[in-house]
Design a protein around this motif. Structure first.
Motif: not given
Length: 190
Positions: A3-8, A10-18, A20-26
């Motif tokens: 949900t943070y960005n769906g256009n990841w 190769i070469g992008d910064v990897i954001i961890k799903d802290r 573990d709910d399966g989505k990257i959000d606030s």
């Protein structure tokens, strides 16, 4: 689902799903780094030998974090002329897995938001001042002594902090990095 960005890519910064709910959000946000130095230090050294005098001052900060803000890292930003940004960024056509900067995109939100990748070690040690002088004993024309002196300020800095001066407020466009200053002087003692 991202949900943070769906256009990841190769070469992008990897954001961890802290959480573990399966989505990257606030909900994955966390506090990182601390810009307040845990300790500061300084040492003043000096000596005189015959007519020579020498003094130097080292100062620094230990255990501090600095956050490199948007205008220093975004390729389209006001500092986009940083050669390192283009030579040390990930290029999908010629991949460098050790590149510091992510791939260059036309959108800041992919790689240049508030991310842990941009928090750096801002500890440093700097030769703040160095002064060398020589005094001539001259008893002529009412002058007892003449001292010639050379000095320099901000001569070198040892740091792991990239891009900016670790002693300034990082990313603030109203501050200017500390510059080296060289001086020459003559003291006349009557």
């Amino acid at each position: 689902m991202l949900t943070y960005n769906g256009n990841w890519n190769i070469g992008d910064v990897i954001i961890k799903d802290r959480n573990d709910d399966g989505k990257i959000d606030s909900e994955d946000k966390t506090v990182i780094g601390n810009s307040i130095p845990r300790f500061t230090f300084g040492i003043n050294l000096g000596f005189n030998y015959k007519n020579f005098d020498f003094s130097c001052f080292f100062q620094g900060v230990g255990k501090a974090d600095g956050y490199v803000k948007d205008e220093l890292i975004i390729p389209m930003g006001i500092y986009s002329a940083l050669k390192e940004h283009y030579t040390d960024s990930f290029n999908p056509e010629n991949p460098n897995p050790n590149a510091y900067f992510p791939r260059i995109t036309n959108s800041w939100m992919y790689n240049y938001g508030n991310m842990q990748h941009w928090v750096q070690n801002a500890s440093y040690i700097r030769l703040k001042n160095l002064q060398i002088g020589y005094t001539f004993d001259i008893a002529k024309m009412g002058i007892d002594k003449v001292r010639l002196m050379v000095s320099g300020e901000n001569l070198f800095t040892l740091t792991k902090f990239r891009i900016w001066d670790p002693e300034t407020k990082v990313g603030d466009r109203s501050t200017y990095p500390h510059v080296a200053v060289y001086s020459f002087g003559v003291n006349l003692l009557f």
